[in-house]
Design a protein around this motif. Structure first.
Motif, short mmCIF file in Angstrom:
data_model
loop_
_atom_site.label_atom_id
_atom_site.label_comp_id
_atom_site.label_asym_id
_atom_site.label_seq_id
_atom_site.Cartn_x
_atom_site.Cartn_y
_atom_site.Cartn_z
N ASN A 156 0.80 -1.21 -0.04
CA ASN A 156 0.18 -0.11 0.04
C ASN A 156 0.97 1.26 -0.04
OD1 ASN A 156 -2.96 -0.77 0.31
ND2 ASN A 156 -1.86 -2.23 1.59
N GLY A 157 2.07 0.97 -0.19
CA GLY A 157 3.01 2.31 -0.27
C GLY A 157 3.31 3.01 0.94
N ALA A 158 3.18 2.04 2.09
CA ALA A 158 3.62 2.53 3.39
C ALA A 158 4.91 2.18 3.79
CB ALA A 158 2.56 2.35 4.64
N ILE A 159 5.36 2.63 4.94
CA ILE A 159 6.62 2.26 5.72
C ILE A 159 6.17 1.42 6.76
CG2 ILE A 159 8.23 3.96 4.88
CD1 ILE A 159 8.30 4.99 7.90
N MET A 160 7.20 0.43 7.28
CA MET A 160 6.98 -0.39 8.35
C MET A 160 7.94 -0.05 9.59
SD MET A 160 4.96 -2.99 9.56
CE MET A 160 5.05 -3.27 11.20
N VAL A 161 7.49 0.32 10.84
CA VAL A 161 8.29 0.52 11.78
C VAL A 161 7.77 -0.46 12.82
CG1 VAL A 161 9.03 2.26 13.59
CG2 VAL A 161 7.94 2.99 11.34
N VAL A 162 9.04 -0.99 13.49
CA VAL A 162 8.97 -2.06 14.41
C VAL A 162 9.53 -1.55 15.69
CG1 VAL A 162 9.54 -4.58 14.98
CG2 VAL A 162 9.05 -3.95 12.57
N ASP A 163 8.64 -2.04 16.73
CA ASP A 163 9.11 -1.61 18.25
C ASP A 163 9.66 -3.01 18.63
OD1 ASP A 163 9.43 -1.66 20.93
OD2 ASP A 163 7.71 -0.71 21.30
N GLY A 164 11.09 -3.00 18.80
CA GLY A 164 11.84 -4.20 19.16
C GLY A 164 12.07 -4.31 20.50
N ALA A 165 11.38 -3.71 21.29
CA ALA A 165 12.00 -3.75 22.84
C ALA A 165 11.98 -4.99 23.51
CB ALA A 165 11.36 -2.49 23.58
N GLN A 166 10.74 -5.80 23.12
CA GLN A 166 10.40 -7.00 23.91
C GLN A 166 10.95 -8.22 22.86
OE1 GLN A 166 9.65 -7.08 26.95
NE2 GLN A 166 9.17 -4.99 27.19
N SER A 167 11.59 -7.84 21.92
CA SER A 167 11.76 -8.94 20.98
C SER A 167 13.35 -8.99 20.78
CB SER A 167 11.17 -8.89 19.42
OG SER A 167 11.33 -7.75 18.92
N ALA A 168 13.90 -8.23 20.66
CA ALA A 168 15.42 -8.17 20.49
C ALA A 168 16.23 -8.99 21.62
CB ALA A 168 16.09 -6.83 20.33
#
Length: 409
Positions: free
Chosen positions: A191-203
């Motif tokens: 859809n032409g959007a960017i993806m921001v990921v909060d990785g605080a609990q995954s990294a």
């Protein structure tokens, strides 16, 4: 992995609290630090404390090597293409705010959309609220399924051609939900959007490959992954970072300064104004070495076992409500819960008297608390140094808590 052997590398855990052996179950808030990280920080301050990049003397060179060496460790840790895509920040909050202030405010206008979810941490809500207010963009929320998970069908319905940013946490700090980031990123990009990921609990808990996820930005903090406080990472695709303007200005990030105009250094340094967090970065590098020596896949598998064990034992307590997916395979190593008619702060207080540290409150997720129809919850979160014995003590403490308040009322 042998959690009992690993536990011995965390000196803070070898103590009593209120006359009881410490059971630390609050790693989602901040993890404890192993000896190799502590010794690395001590060595930096004892042997080569100096500013970086600017000096040509020996200590400055050693500090610069340590600082930039840590950047390369981060690059490998998340499989970024280049160290130009790795920016050191104060933590997840600063990283997301940087994207919101630099990318969001510049690229969004009235009529554009930002999509987040009800489960987000406040640090992945408030920056986007501010972008929406500043630009006239619309902030939209992904609905949650009954168990707190995100449906890809709902993502397809919510993300539209007007969506410019999708920002989702990879793992919920309340529900333990592991979100399908790769699939959400694909829908965002279609859809032409960017993806921001909060990785605080995954990294801290699982292997992350930013190229495989195809996320545009990733934010995480060192203090949740055996590293120091005050240091975090913003990963961004080079094509975005090159077009973005810095949000902090001063020394270190400049190329040339004239009386009325200035130019910036190349990536990644244009985003690292002032004396950087040198010791923190070097400590983060040591934490990455420590985690990778054990193996992120091993850590994730072990925590799934702990979560399954905790779910089984805690579910047997009458009057216990557990939030999030019921299947342990669908959740990370934490359990958020309430006991009927007992405030979570009271639960945490009684457990603390037993030497057990858990979290209580809204967990910086007030919209999610509203969705759950509660004001607060208690949370036990597990890490590589926890054992089934810790969970047994937690369950025993919860039974005592329930009995205590039953007697009182």
């Amino acid at each position: 992995m042998n959690a009992r052997e690993i536990r011995q590398m965390f000196p803070i855990l070898d103590q009593e609290v209120n006359g009881k052996p410490l059971v630390y179950l609050d790693s989602s808030a901040t993890s404890q630090k192993p000896v190799p990280v502590i010794e690395t920080l001590d060595k930096y301050y004892r042997e080569y404390n100096s500013n970086v990049h600017r000096g040509v003397h020996t200590l400055g060179t050693r500090a610069t090597d340590g600082y930039e060496g840590a950047r390369e460790k981060v690059r490998k840790f998340i499989n970024a293409k280049s160290t130009e895509e790795v920016i050191f920040t104060r933590g997840t909050t600063t990283s997301i705010n940087t994207v919101a202030a630099s990318f969001g405010r510049t690229n969004l206008t009235e009529g554009d959309e930002i999509v987040i979810s009800y489960m987000e941490h406040h640090s992945n809500i408030i920056p986007w609220q501010q972008v929406a207010k500043h630009t006239g963009a619309t902030l939209k929320y992904l609905p949650l399924q009954e168990d707190g998970t995100i449906s890809l069908e709902d993502v397809r319905e919510t993300v539209t051609a007007d969506t410019k940013i999708v920002s989702i946490m990879q793992v919920s700090n309340v529900l333990g939900v592991m979100n399908p980031i790769k699939e959400i990123a694909k829908i965002a990009h279609e859809n032409g959007a960017i993806m921001v990921v909060d990785g605080a609990q995954s990294a801290p808990h699982m292997k992350i490959d930013v190229q495989d996820l195809d996320c545009d930005f990733l934010a995480f903090s060192a203090h949740k992954m055996c590293g120091p406080t005050g240091i975090g990472v913003l990963y961004g695709k080079k094509k975005h970072l090159e077009k973005m303007e810095p949000v902090e200005f001063g020394g270190e990030m400049i190329d040339f300064v004239g009386l009325y105009e200035s130019t910036w250094k190349e990536l990644p340094w244009k985003f690292e104004g002032g004396t950087p967090i040198i010791a923190g970065a070097i400590g983060l590098g040591a934490a990455i070495d420590f985690l990778e020596q054990i193996g992120l896949e091993e850590i994730e598998a072990y925590e799934h076992k702990l979560a399954a064990y905790a779910m089984e034992k805690m579910s047997a307590i009458d009057g216990m409500t557990i939030y999030g997916p019921k299947e342990a395979s669908k959740r990370a190593g934490l359990v958020t819960f309430n006991i009927d008619d007992v405030h979570p702060h009271d639960v945490a207080t009684v457990l603390d008297a037993e030497g057990i540290a858990v979290r209580a409150g809204h967990h910086c997720a007030q919209p999610l608390m509203k969705w759950l129809k509660v004001s607060a919850t208690a949370r036990a979160s597990f890490y590589l140094y926890n054992t089934e014995e810790d969970i047994d003590k937690l369950v025993s403490g919860l039974v005592k808590t329930k009995e205590y308040f039953s007697d009182v009322f």
